[in-house]
Design a protein around this motif. Structure first.
Motif, PDB file in Angstrom:
ATOM      1  N   GLN A  84      26.190  36.837  33.811  1.00 35.26           N
ATOM      2  CA  GLN A  84      26.459  35.709  32.911  1.00 35.26           C
ATOM      3  C   GLN A  84      27.504  36.076  31.870  1.00 35.26           C
ATOM      4  O   GLN A  84      28.436  35.317  31.615  1.00 35.26           O
ATOM      5  N   LYS A  85      27.345  37.243  31.262  1.00 33.94           N
ATOM      6  CA  LYS A  85      28.270  37.666  30.208  1.00 33.94           C
ATOM      7  C   LYS A  85      29.680  37.859  30.773  1.00 33.94           C
ATOM      8  O   LYS A  85      30.651  37.359  30.210  1.00 33.94           O
ATOM      9  N   LEU A  86      29.796  38.581  31.874  1.00 34.29           N
ATOM     10  CA  LEU A  86      31.118  38.821  32.463  1.00 34.29           C
ATOM     11  C   LEU A  86      31.778  37.515  32.874  1.00 34.29           C
ATOM     12  O   LEU A  86      32.967  37.314  32.646  1.00 34.29           O
ATOM     13  N   SER A  87      31.004  36.648  33.478  1.00 33.82           N
ATOM     14  CA  SER A  87      31.586  35.416  33.984  1.00 33.82           C
ATOM     15  C   SER A  87      32.070  34.522  32.845  1.00 33.82           C
ATOM     16  O   SER A  87      33.106  33.885  32.955  1.00 33.82           O
ATOM     17  N   LYS A  88      31.347  34.514  31.725  1.00 24.55           N
ATOM     18  CA  LYS A  88      31.777  33.707  30.572  1.00 24.55           C
ATOM     19  C   LYS A  88      32.971  34.334  29.857  1.00 24.55           C
ATOM     20  O   LYS A  88      33.928  33.644  29.513  1.00 24.55           O
ATOM     21  N   GLU A  89      32.915  35.634  29.629  1.00 25.23           N
ATOM     22  CA  GLU A  89      33.951  36.312  28.851  1.00 25.23           C
ATOM     23  C   GLU A  89      35.283  36.427  29.577  1.00 25.23           C
ATOM     24  O   GLU A  89      36.327  36.503  28.950  1.00 25.23           O
ATOM     25  N   HIS A  90      35.254  36.463  30.901  1.00 28.08           N
ATOM     26  CA  HIS A  90      36.478  36.712  31.663  1.00 28.08           C
ATOM     27  C   HIS A  90      36.832  35.568  32.608  1.00 28.08           C
ATOM     28  O   HIS A  90      37.586  35.767  33.553  1.00 28.08           O
ATOM     29  N   LEU A  92      35.280  33.940  35.031  1.00 31.65           N
ATOM     30  CA  LEU A  92      35.052  34.277  36.433  1.00 31.65           C
ATOM     31  C   LEU A  92      34.194  33.245  37.159  1.00 31.65           C
ATOM     32  O   LEU A  92      33.746  33.488  38.279  1.00 31.65           O
ATOM     33  N   GLU A  93      33.972  32.114  36.526  1.00 27.11           N
ATOM     34  CA  GLU A  93      33.229  31.041  37.206  1.00 27.11           C
ATOM     35  C   GLU A  93      34.095  30.510  38.337  1.00 27.11           C
ATOM     36  O   GLU A  93      35.278  30.214  38.138  1.00 27.11           O
ATOM     37  N   PRO A  94      33.542  30.372  39.525  1.00 27.32           N
ATOM     38  CA  PRO A  94      34.333  29.875  40.651  1.00 27.32           C
ATOM     39  C   PRO A  94      34.691  28.397  40.494  1.00 27.32           C
ATOM     40  O   PRO A  94      33.886  27.618  39.977  1.00 27.32           O
ATOM     41  N   ARG A 131      28.767  29.134  46.020  1.00 28.77           N
ATOM     42  CA  ARG A 131      29.290  29.328  44.667  1.00 28.77           C
ATOM     43  C   ARG A 131      28.834  30.684  44.122  1.00 28.77           C
ATOM     44  O   ARG A 131      29.613  31.419  43.522  1.00 28.77           O
ATOM     45  N   ASN A 132      27.580  31.030  44.382  1.00 25.00           N
ATOM     46  CA  ASN A 132      27.069  32.323  43.923  1.00 25.00           C
ATOM     47  C   ASN A 132      27.772  33.484  44.632  1.00 25.00           C
ATOM     48  O   ASN A 132      28.064  34.507  44.016  1.00 25.00           O
ATOM     49  N   PHE A 133      28.046  33.335  45.935  1.00 28.02           N
ATOM     50  CA  PHE A 133      28.783  34.376  46.657  1.00 28.02           C
ATOM     51  C   PHE A 133      30.177  34.565  46.063  1.00 28.02           C
ATOM     52  O   PHE A 133      30.618  35.692  45.844  1.00 28.02           O
ATOM     53  N   VAL A 134      30.860  33.464  45.816  1.00 26.88           N
ATOM     54  CA  VAL A 134      32.216  33.538  45.260  1.00 26.88           C
ATOM     55  C   VAL A 134      32.172  34.153  43.856  1.00 26.88           C
ATOM     56  O   VAL A 134      33.021  34.974  43.503  1.00 26.88           O
ATOM     57  N   LYS A 135      31.179  33.784  43.079  1.00 29.35           N
ATOM     58  CA  LYS A 135      31.044  34.320  41.719  1.00 29.35           C
ATOM     59  C   LYS A 135      30.852  35.837  41.754  1.00 29.35           C
ATOM     60  O   LYS A 135      31.516  36.579  41.021  1.00 29.35           O
ATOM     61  N   TYR A 137      31.687  37.820  44.151  1.00 26.49           N
ATOM     62  CA  TYR A 137      32.939  38.408  44.637  1.00 26.49           C
ATOM     63  C   TYR A 137      33.946  38.539  43.492  1.00 26.49           C
ATOM     64  O   TYR A 137      34.564  39.598  43.318  1.00 26.49           O
ATOM     65  N   LYS A 138      34.093  37.484  42.699  1.00 25.25           N
ATOM     66  CA  LYS A 138      35.071  37.513  41.608  1.00 25.25           C
ATOM     67  C   LYS A 138      34.686  38.564  40.562  1.00 25.25           C
ATOM     68  O   LYS A 138      35.567  39.264  40.041  1.00 25.25           O
ATOM     69  N   ILE A 139      33.408  38.687  40.276  1.00 29.55           N
ATOM     70  CA  ILE A 139      32.961  39.696  39.307  1.00 29.55           C
ATOM     71  C   ILE A 139      33.192  41.099  39.877  1.00 29.55           C
ATOM     72  O   ILE A 139      33.696  41.984  39.169  1.00 29.55           O
ATOM     73  N   SER A 140      32.856  41.304  41.143  1.00 32.84           N
ATOM     74  CA  SER A 140      33.071  42.614  41.779  1.00 32.84           C
ATOM     75  C   SER A 140      34.551  42.973  41.780  1.00 32.84           C
ATOM     76  O   SER A 140      34.928  44.117  41.493  1.00 32.84           O
ATOM     77  N   LYS A 141      35.375  42.004  42.088  1.00 32.14           N
ATOM     78  CA  LYS A 141      36.818  42.225  42.103  1.00 32.14           C
ATOM     79  C   LYS A 141      37.311  42.581  40.707  1.00 32.14           C
ATOM     80  O   LYS A 141      38.106  43.512  40.533  1.00 32.14           O
ATOM     81  N   TYR A 142      36.842  41.853  39.700  1.00 32.77           N
ATOM     82  CA  TYR A 142      37.217  42.120  38.314  1.00 32.77           C
ATOM     83  C   TYR A 142      36.814  43.554  37.929  1.00 32.77           C
ATOM     84  O   TYR A 142      37.616  44.306  37.351  1.00 32.77           O
ATOM     85  N   LEU A 143      35.585  43.935  38.236  1.00 28.69           N
ATOM     86  CA  LEU A 143      35.099  45.277  37.890  1.00 28.69           C
ATOM     87  C   LEU A 143      35.897  46.347  38.627  1.00 28.69           C
ATOM     88  O   LEU A 143      36.254  47.384  38.057  1.00 28.69           O
ATOM     89  N   TYR A 144      36.205  46.093  39.896  1.00 24.44           N
ATOM     90  CA  TYR A 144      36.981  47.041  40.689  1.00 24.44           C
ATOM     91  C   TYR A 144      38.381  47.234  40.082  1.00 24.44           C
ATOM     92  O   TYR A 144      38.845  48.346  39.906  1.00 24.44           O
TER      93      TYR A 144
END
Length: 150
Positions: A84-90, A92-94, A131-135, A137-144
């Motif tokens: 939740q925090k990563l998706s809001k701050e960066h 990353l919501e699909p 939507r959850n899969f894409v989310k 994925y986007k968070i994993s990509k961001y962290l990577y």
């Protein structure tokens, strides 16, 4: 006079101790993550799932299975808060377009299924899952990309 003083001191100490016991009955803190506290009561287990979980771990006692279930629940709660925090701050919501593109790719790869055969309820459920899969994925990509690895 000495006895009155002892009674006053004893009364004060008794009151102070009782307040301490009252504070000890407060909820047990298990974790503090991103400004949010997780309490032991948040890890209560629905007994309906215990029997099924116990079948997966026949060698464990019921208490060990409950501990395992609580650990899994705690891990899940912590992961939820981080996502939740990563998706809001960066941001990353699909988007709907990203989810739709992912959904089409899934159905293209599976020749036996067709997106047109789904009922509106199934399409809505599919959208939420995708939507959850894409989310994730986007968070994993961001962290990577941010930290240089998995």
């Amino acid at each position: 006079m000495k006895n009155q003083f002892k009674v006053i001191v004893f009364s004060f100490l008794l009151t102070f101790c009782l307040k301490g016991f009252a504070l000890d009955n407060s909820p047990i803190k298990v974790a503090h993550i991103l400004g949010d506290t997780i309490y032991a009561t948040d890890l209560d287990i629905d007994q309906r799932f215990l029997k099924g979980y116990k079948r997966s771990y026949p060698d464990l006692s019921e208490e060990d299975v409950l501990d395992k279930m609580r650990k899994n629940k705690l891990t899940s709660l912590i992961r939820e808060r981080i996502i939740q925090k990563l998706s809001k701050e960066h941001d990353l919501e699909p988007t709907a377009e990203e989810v739709e593109s992912f959904t089409k790719a899934i159905y293209r790869s599976n020749s036996n299924s067709s997106l047109n055969k789904l009922t509106p309820e199934m399409k809505e459920a599919s959208f939420i899952v995708n939507r959850n899969f894409v989310k994730i994925y986007k968070i994993s990509k961001y962290l990577y990309e941010t930290y240089g690895g998995t």
